[in-house]
Design a protein around this motif. Structure first.
Motif, PDB file in Angstrom:
ATOM      1  N   SER A  77      89.427  31.936  22.416  1.00 37.21           N
ATOM      2  CA  SER A  77      89.719  30.559  21.915  1.00 37.21           C
ATOM      3  C   SER A  77      90.626  29.861  22.935  1.00 37.21           C
ATOM      4  CB  SER A  77      90.439  30.597  20.548  1.00 37.21           C
ATOM      5  OG  SER A  77      90.727  29.272  20.086  1.00 37.21           O
ATOM      6  N   LEU A  97      98.638  36.322  20.744  1.00 36.75           N
ATOM      7  CA  LEU A  97      97.529  35.911  19.517  1.00 36.75           C
ATOM      8  C   LEU A  97      96.420  35.583  20.144  1.00 36.75           C
ATOM      9  CD1 LEU A  97     100.017  33.760  17.370  1.00 36.75           C
ATOM     10  CD2 LEU A  97      99.040  36.179  16.745  1.00 36.75           C
ATOM     11  N   LEU A  98      96.447  34.861  21.448  1.00 36.69           N
ATOM     12  CA  LEU A  98      95.139  34.458  22.034  1.00 36.69           C
ATOM     13  C   LEU A  98      94.478  35.663  22.304  1.00 36.69           C
ATOM     14  CD1 LEU A  98      94.560  31.548  24.043  1.00 36.69           C
ATOM     15  CD2 LEU A  98      93.939  33.544  25.407  1.00 36.69           C
ATOM     16  N   ASP A 100      94.621  38.641  21.021  1.00 37.80           N
ATOM     17  CA  ASP A 100      94.217  39.399  19.950  1.00 37.80           C
ATOM     18  C   ASP A 100      92.996  38.592  19.154  1.00 37.80           C
ATOM     19  OD1 ASP A 100      95.934  41.326  20.133  1.00 37.80           O
ATOM     20  OD2 ASP A 100      97.567  40.686  18.968  1.00 37.80           O
ATOM     21  N   GLY A 101      92.823  37.481  19.641  1.00 35.78           N
ATOM     22  CA  GLY A 101      91.473  36.825  18.979  1.00 35.78           C
ATOM     23  C   GLY A 101      91.733  35.848  18.058  1.00 35.78           C
ATOM     24  N   ILE A 102      93.291  35.363  17.970  1.00 38.28           N
ATOM     25  CA  ILE A 102      93.457  34.085  17.191  1.00 38.28           C
ATOM     26  C   ILE A 102      93.102  32.784  17.665  1.00 38.28           C
ATOM     27  CG2 ILE A 102      95.530  33.335  15.663  1.00 38.28           C
ATOM     28  CD1 ILE A 102      94.691  36.384  14.989  1.00 38.28           C
ATOM     29  N   ASP A 103      92.776  31.895  16.858  1.00 42.01           N
ATOM     30  CA  ASP A 103      92.473  30.696  17.374  1.00 42.01           C
ATOM     31  C   ASP A 103      93.752  29.764  17.179  1.00 42.01           C
ATOM     32  OD1 ASP A 103      91.463  28.109  17.876  1.00 42.01           O
ATOM     33  OD2 ASP A 103      89.717  28.160  16.370  1.00 42.01           O
ATOM     34  N   LEU A 104      94.324  29.526  18.252  1.00 46.85           N
ATOM     35  CA  LEU A 104      95.576  28.857  18.309  1.00 46.85           C
ATOM     36  C   LEU A 104      95.525  27.160  17.865  1.00 46.85           C
ATOM     37  CD1 LEU A 104      97.120  30.292  21.454  1.00 46.85           C
ATOM     38  CD2 LEU A 104      97.399  31.070  19.035  1.00 46.85           C
ATOM     39  N   ALA A 107      97.270  25.971  14.767  1.00 41.78           N
ATOM     40  CA  ALA A 107      98.247  27.024  14.551  1.00 41.78           C
ATOM     41  C   ALA A 107      99.770  26.186  14.716  1.00 41.78           C
ATOM     42  CB  ALA A 107      98.187  28.235  15.232  1.00 41.78           C
TER      43      ALA A 107
END
Length: 124
Positions: A77, A97-98, A100-104, A107
């Motif tokens: 993302s 986070l990026l 690890d696949g987290i959409d920022l 956020a």
């Protein structure tokens, strides 16, 4: 999992780049994006057009490191560039986070977690 030092500056190249580039090619791009050189200890993150590969360039005081990650499925993302901007500054935690696949997008850090960066600026 890779841990990043809390005080390190992280810059994302928001436009896609050729992932065949390594030390010298990525270093040249990093110098174009940010007036500082690698010797300042900053990390520079790059991705490809399909957003399934990522490279991080980092100088650890003994030499330049290139970290690479290729996703087997899915995409990173990646933030969209704002007009006139070719790079984006992130906190090391946001880079983790990026990765690890987290959409920022959308956020936010809680007010109790925000802290000043070296130089007095806050980042997400």
């Amino acid at each position: 999992m890779i841990g990043f030092p809390a005080g390190v500056r992280v810059y994302l190249a928001v436009e896609p780049h050729d992932m065949r580039k390594s030390f010298n090619g990525l270093s040249a791009i990093a110098r174009e994006l940010v007036a500082r050189g690698l010797e300042d200890g900053a990390m520079f993150a790059f991705t490809n057009k399909r957003r399934n590969r990522l490279k991080i360039l980092y100088y650890d005081r003994t030499g330049v490191c290139v970290l690479a990650k290729r996703l087997e499925t899915g995409t990173f993302s990646w933030p969209s560039p704002s007009p006139g901007s070719r790079s984006l500054s992130l906190a090391p935690e946001a880079l983790q986070l990026l990765l690890d696949g987290i959409d920022l997008r959308g956020a936010q850090m809680r007010p109790w977690y925000e802290r000043d960066e070296p130089g007095g600026n806050k980042s997400a």
